[in-house]
Design an enzyme around this catalytic site. Structure first.
Site, PDB file in Angstrom:
ATOM      1  N   TYR A 164       0.766  -1.242   0.000  1.00  0.00           N
ATOM      2  CA  TYR A 164       0.000   0.000   0.000  1.00  0.00           C
ATOM      3  C   TYR A 164       0.802   1.300   0.000  1.00  0.00           C
ATOM      4  O   TYR A 164       0.229   2.361  -0.205  1.00  0.00           O
ATOM      5  CB  TYR A 164      -1.005  -0.041   1.156  1.00  0.00           C
ATOM      6  CG  TYR A 164      -1.976  -1.186   0.945  1.00  0.00           C
ATOM      7  CD1 TYR A 164      -2.971  -1.088  -0.024  1.00  0.00           C
ATOM      8  CD2 TYR A 164      -1.853  -2.384   1.634  1.00  0.00           C
ATOM      9  CE1 TYR A 164      -3.836  -2.143  -0.273  1.00  0.00           C
ATOM     10  CE2 TYR A 164      -2.724  -3.447   1.394  1.00  0.00           C
ATOM     11  CZ  TYR A 164      -3.704  -3.316   0.437  1.00  0.00           C
ATOM     12  OH  TYR A 164      -4.551  -4.351   0.180  1.00  0.00           O
TER      13      TYR A 164
ATOM     14  N   PHE B   9     -11.902  -3.390  11.154  1.00  0.00           N
ATOM     15  CA  PHE B   9     -12.823  -3.461  10.012  1.00  0.00           C
ATOM     16  C   PHE B   9     -12.078  -3.990   8.797  1.00  0.00           C
ATOM     17  O   PHE B   9     -10.845  -4.031   8.796  1.00  0.00           O
ATOM     18  CB  PHE B   9     -13.436  -2.097   9.712  1.00  0.00           C
ATOM     19  CG  PHE B   9     -12.419  -1.011   9.426  1.00  0.00           C
ATOM     20  CD1 PHE B   9     -11.786  -0.350  10.479  1.00  0.00           C
ATOM     21  CD2 PHE B   9     -12.076  -0.678   8.118  1.00  0.00           C
ATOM     22  CE1 PHE B   9     -10.830   0.634  10.213  1.00  0.00           C
ATOM     23  CE2 PHE B   9     -11.127   0.309   7.865  1.00  0.00           C
ATOM     24  CZ  PHE B   9     -10.511   0.953   8.926  1.00  0.00           C
TER      25      PHE B   9
HETATM   26  C1  COA Z   1      -3.771  -7.978  -2.501  1.00  0.00           C
HETATM   27  C2  COA Z   1      -4.620  -8.112  -3.766  1.00  0.00           C
HETATM   28  C3  COA Z   1      -5.937  -7.352  -3.546  1.00  0.00           C
HETATM   29  C4  COA Z   1      -3.830  -7.515  -4.940  1.00  0.00           C
HETATM   30  O1  COA Z   1      -4.664  -7.442  -6.091  1.00  0.00           O
HETATM   31  P1  COA Z   1      -4.033  -7.384  -7.596  1.00  0.00           P
HETATM   32  O2  COA Z   1      -5.167  -7.102  -8.520  1.00  0.00           O
HETATM   33  O3  COA Z   1      -3.229  -8.593  -7.819  1.00  0.00           O
HETATM   34  O4  COA Z   1      -3.094  -6.108  -7.500  1.00  0.00           O
HETATM   35  P2  COA Z   1      -2.611  -5.232  -8.772  1.00  0.00           P
HETATM   36  O5  COA Z   1      -2.258  -6.140  -9.903  1.00  0.00           O
HETATM   37  O6  COA Z   1      -3.597  -4.149  -9.056  1.00  0.00           O
HETATM   38  O7  COA Z   1      -1.323  -4.594  -8.160  1.00  0.00           O
HETATM   39  C5  COA Z   1      -1.223  -3.233  -7.814  1.00  0.00           C
HETATM   40  C6  COA Z   1       0.211  -2.991  -7.420  1.00  0.00           C
HETATM   41  O8  COA Z   1       0.454  -3.616  -6.150  1.00  0.00           O
HETATM   42  C7  COA Z   1       1.490  -4.592  -6.271  1.00  0.00           C
HETATM   43  N1  COA Z   1       1.077  -5.736  -5.452  1.00  0.00           N
HETATM   44  C8  COA Z   1      -0.118  -6.341  -5.474  1.00  0.00           C
HETATM   45  N2  COA Z   1      -0.144  -7.325  -4.569  1.00  0.00           N
HETATM   46  C9  COA Z   1       1.075  -7.343  -3.968  1.00  0.00           C
HETATM   47  C10 COA Z   1       1.641  -8.126  -2.934  1.00  0.00           C
HETATM   48  N3  COA Z   1       0.963  -9.123  -2.334  1.00  0.00           N
HETATM   49  N4  COA Z   1       2.909  -7.841  -2.559  1.00  0.00           N
HETATM   50  C11 COA Z   1       3.612  -6.843  -3.149  1.00  0.00           C
HETATM   51  N5  COA Z   1       3.094  -6.059  -4.136  1.00  0.00           N
HETATM   52  C12 COA Z   1       1.848  -6.310  -4.538  1.00  0.00           C
HETATM   53  C13 COA Z   1       1.586  -4.915  -7.726  1.00  0.00           C
HETATM   54  O9  COA Z   1       2.867  -5.344  -8.070  1.00  0.00           O
HETATM   55  C14 COA Z   1       1.204  -3.585  -8.368  1.00  0.00           C
HETATM   56  O10 COA Z   1       2.317  -2.716  -8.378  1.00  0.00           O
HETATM   57  P3  COA Z   1       2.442  -1.520  -9.466  1.00  0.00           P
HETATM   58  O11 COA Z   1       1.036  -1.105  -9.845  1.00  0.00           O
HETATM   59  O12 COA Z   1       3.152  -0.448  -8.716  1.00  0.00           O
HETATM   60  O13 COA Z   1       3.191  -2.104 -10.584  1.00  0.00           O
HETATM   61  C15 COA Z   1      -4.938  -9.605  -4.086  1.00  0.00           C
HETATM   62  O14 COA Z   1      -3.732 -10.290  -4.282  1.00  0.00           O
HETATM   63  C16 COA Z   1      -5.721 -10.312  -2.984  1.00  0.00           C
HETATM   64  O15 COA Z   1      -6.956 -10.353  -3.037  1.00  0.00           O
HETATM   65  N6  COA Z   1      -5.023 -10.903  -1.990  1.00  0.00           N
HETATM   66  C17 COA Z   1      -5.679 -11.674  -0.912  1.00  0.00           C
HETATM   67  C18 COA Z   1      -6.558 -10.803  -0.007  1.00  0.00           C
HETATM   68  C19 COA Z   1      -5.833  -9.582   0.532  1.00  0.00           C
HETATM   69  O16 COA Z   1      -4.739  -9.678   1.078  1.00  0.00           O
HETATM   70  N7  COA Z   1      -6.480  -8.418   0.400  1.00  0.00           N
HETATM   71  C20 COA Z   1      -5.944  -7.172   0.894  1.00  0.00           C
HETATM   72  C21 COA Z   1      -6.620  -6.827   2.166  1.00  0.00           C
HETATM   73  S1  COA Z   1      -5.920  -5.355   2.915  1.00  0.00           S
END
Ligand code: COA
Length: 401
Positions: free
Chosen positions: A126, A401
């Site tokens: 984030y 939350f």
């Molecule tokens: C975390 C999650 C929402 C990421 O979704 P995603 O669609 O794969 O993310 P994106 O492809 O839009 O990535 C956005 C950016 O974040 C980075 N990123 C995404 N997940 C990451 C991770 N786990 N670790 C490191 N970087 C990550 C990407 O490399 C990308 O970087 P950039 O845009 O600067 O190149 C998804 O993997 C998920 O649902 N995980 C399980 C549930 C979870 O942890 N939710 C978050 C709750 S706070």
């Protein structure tokens, strides 16, 4: 609404709730229980959510609720509390989170909400969106009845064991007095009390019964669970409006008969270790972030809180995700801030994620400077900035939350 690589981001529809729950289950690796099914939409209405759709399938989701959050000094700020951020394992790392966040933060800006907050599953995701960890939580255990209170520790008394019905009438009012004092604490919605806090007393998922202790200025909610190791008392929540209530509640909790271990969480500067003769008995098991924040509007956020000393600085704030950055003249007198955009050259440079970490006073500017995340013209200005942003009350998360 928005479309990226054939994925459409749009508002969710009420009838999509089941699909969203199934997506959350696989993404978080857990089943959503009946209590959550009832509670979720009452605080986070489905129609408020954003979904990412591939054909007829929901492959991404995020939702939020506008919260009232206390800031240092006892004022409040409106904050967009983001929750249930999920992207299907079949569609990860294609920019769907970024697309959802872009829309969600555009909407938050349009609504004029100066802060966004959430509890993060991972620490690496984030920062790129301008978020920084902003509230610290410390987990600890104490061996049952091992701790002795120091002779200087008062014994205020006044604690009672109350029934669920009594707790329902007393706890929300005490919580509300507590949250007005504590940076990071949010107004707690009625549904959170009824469907989560109190409902857990009736229907516990792990079979551990829940009990309530009250004091006129505080309360504790605890669970008692038996295992081969004996009985563990887990303090789910302890809220003390006064130091007397804090001491009175801990005197009862640390003297529970049959309890082998008391498990609890608190903030960094909880006085508990110093109330007992052996501070090591309050054994810290983890220290972690409890809340992340992103400032959406620098002047609105910075003028909402108070400060610990006078200051005259120009901050250069870098925002890689939105347009909330720029140069800001920050003038603090008698705790109150004026803040406005300026063309003057900066005294101090930092990312909006770092400024957001400092917001509730739990993280120090000097620590970020040592990590090369704040560049200051001179050390005196850095020291003044560091001191100004501290808080005389530890930040705490009011409810998860
Ligand atoms: C975390 C999650 C929402 C990421 O979704 P995603 O669609 O794969 O993310 P994106 O492809 O839009 O990535 C956005 C950016 O974040 C980075 N990123 C995404 N997940 C990451 C991770 N786990 N670790 C490191 N970087 C990550 C990407 O490399 C990308 O970087 P950039 O845009 O600067 O190149 C998804 O993997 C998920 O649902 N995980 C399980 C549930 C979870 O942890 N939710 C978050 C709750 S706070």
């Amino acid at each position: 609404m928005a479309s990226t690589n054939g994925i459409v981001v749009r508002s969710a529809r009420t009838e999509e709730r089941d699909q969203i729950l199934r997506l959350s289950e696989i993404c978080f690796g857990m089943r959503v229980g009946p209590a959550d099914i009832e509670y979720g939409p009452r605080v986070f209405p489905t129609e408020r959510a954003l979904v990412a759709v591939d054909g007829d399938r929901i492959v991404g989701h995020t939702n939020d609720h506008t919260m009232t959050v206390t800031v240092p000094g006892g004022g409040t700020v409106r904050a967009c509390g983001v929750t249930s951020v999920v992207v299907a394992p079949t569609h990860r790392r294609r920019g769907i989170l970024r697309a959802l966040y872009t829309e969600q933060h555009r909407r938050t800006e349009a609504e004029g909400v100066p802060l966004t907050i959430f509890t993060a599953s991972e620490g690496t995701i984030y920062g790129r969106f301008g978020y920084g960890p902003t509230v610290v939580e410390v987990d600890f255990t104490v061996r049952g009845r091992a701790a002795e209170f120091r002779p200087s520790t008062p014994d205020p008394g006044g604690v009672q064991v109350v029934s669920l019905d009594e707790a329902k009438t007393v706890l929300p009012e005490i919580y509300d007095r507590w949250r007005r004092l504590v940076p990071g604490a949010q107004v707690r919605p009625e549904a959170r009390w009824q469907q989560r806090v109190f409902a857990d007393s009736i229907q516990t998922e792990d079979g551990a019964p829940q009990f309530f202790l009250t004091h006129p200025d505080g309360y504790a909610i605890l669970r008692r669970a038996w295992s081969d190791e004996g009985n563990t008392a887990t303090v789910r929540e302890l809220r003390a409006v006064t130091p007397e209530a804090h001491i009175a509640l801990w005197r009862v909790l640390l003297n529970l008969d049959l309890v082998k271990k008391v498990v609890a969480s608190t903030s960094d500067n909880d006085p508990l270790p110093h109330l007992v003769t052996d501070p090591r008995l309050v054994h810290v098991t983890a220290r972690h972030d409890a809340l992340w924040a992103r400032i959406m509007d620098v002047p609105a956020a910075l003028t909402a809180r108070t400060y610990q000393r006078d200051l005259d600085l120009v901050l250069a704030v870098d925002d890689p995700f939105r347009d909330a950055g720029g140069n800001f003249a920050l003038r603090i007198r008698d705790g109150l801030a004026e803040c406005e955009p300026t063309d003057r050259s900066p005294d101090l440079e930092l990312g909006i994620d770092v400024l957001s970490s400092l917001y509730f006073g739990a993280y120090r500017a000097r620590t970020f400077a040592a990590a090369n995340r704040i560049q200051a013209k001179d050390t005196a200005e850095l020291r003044a900035f560091d001191e100004a942003f501290t808080s005389d009350r530890d930040a705490e998360l009011g409810w998860f939350f």
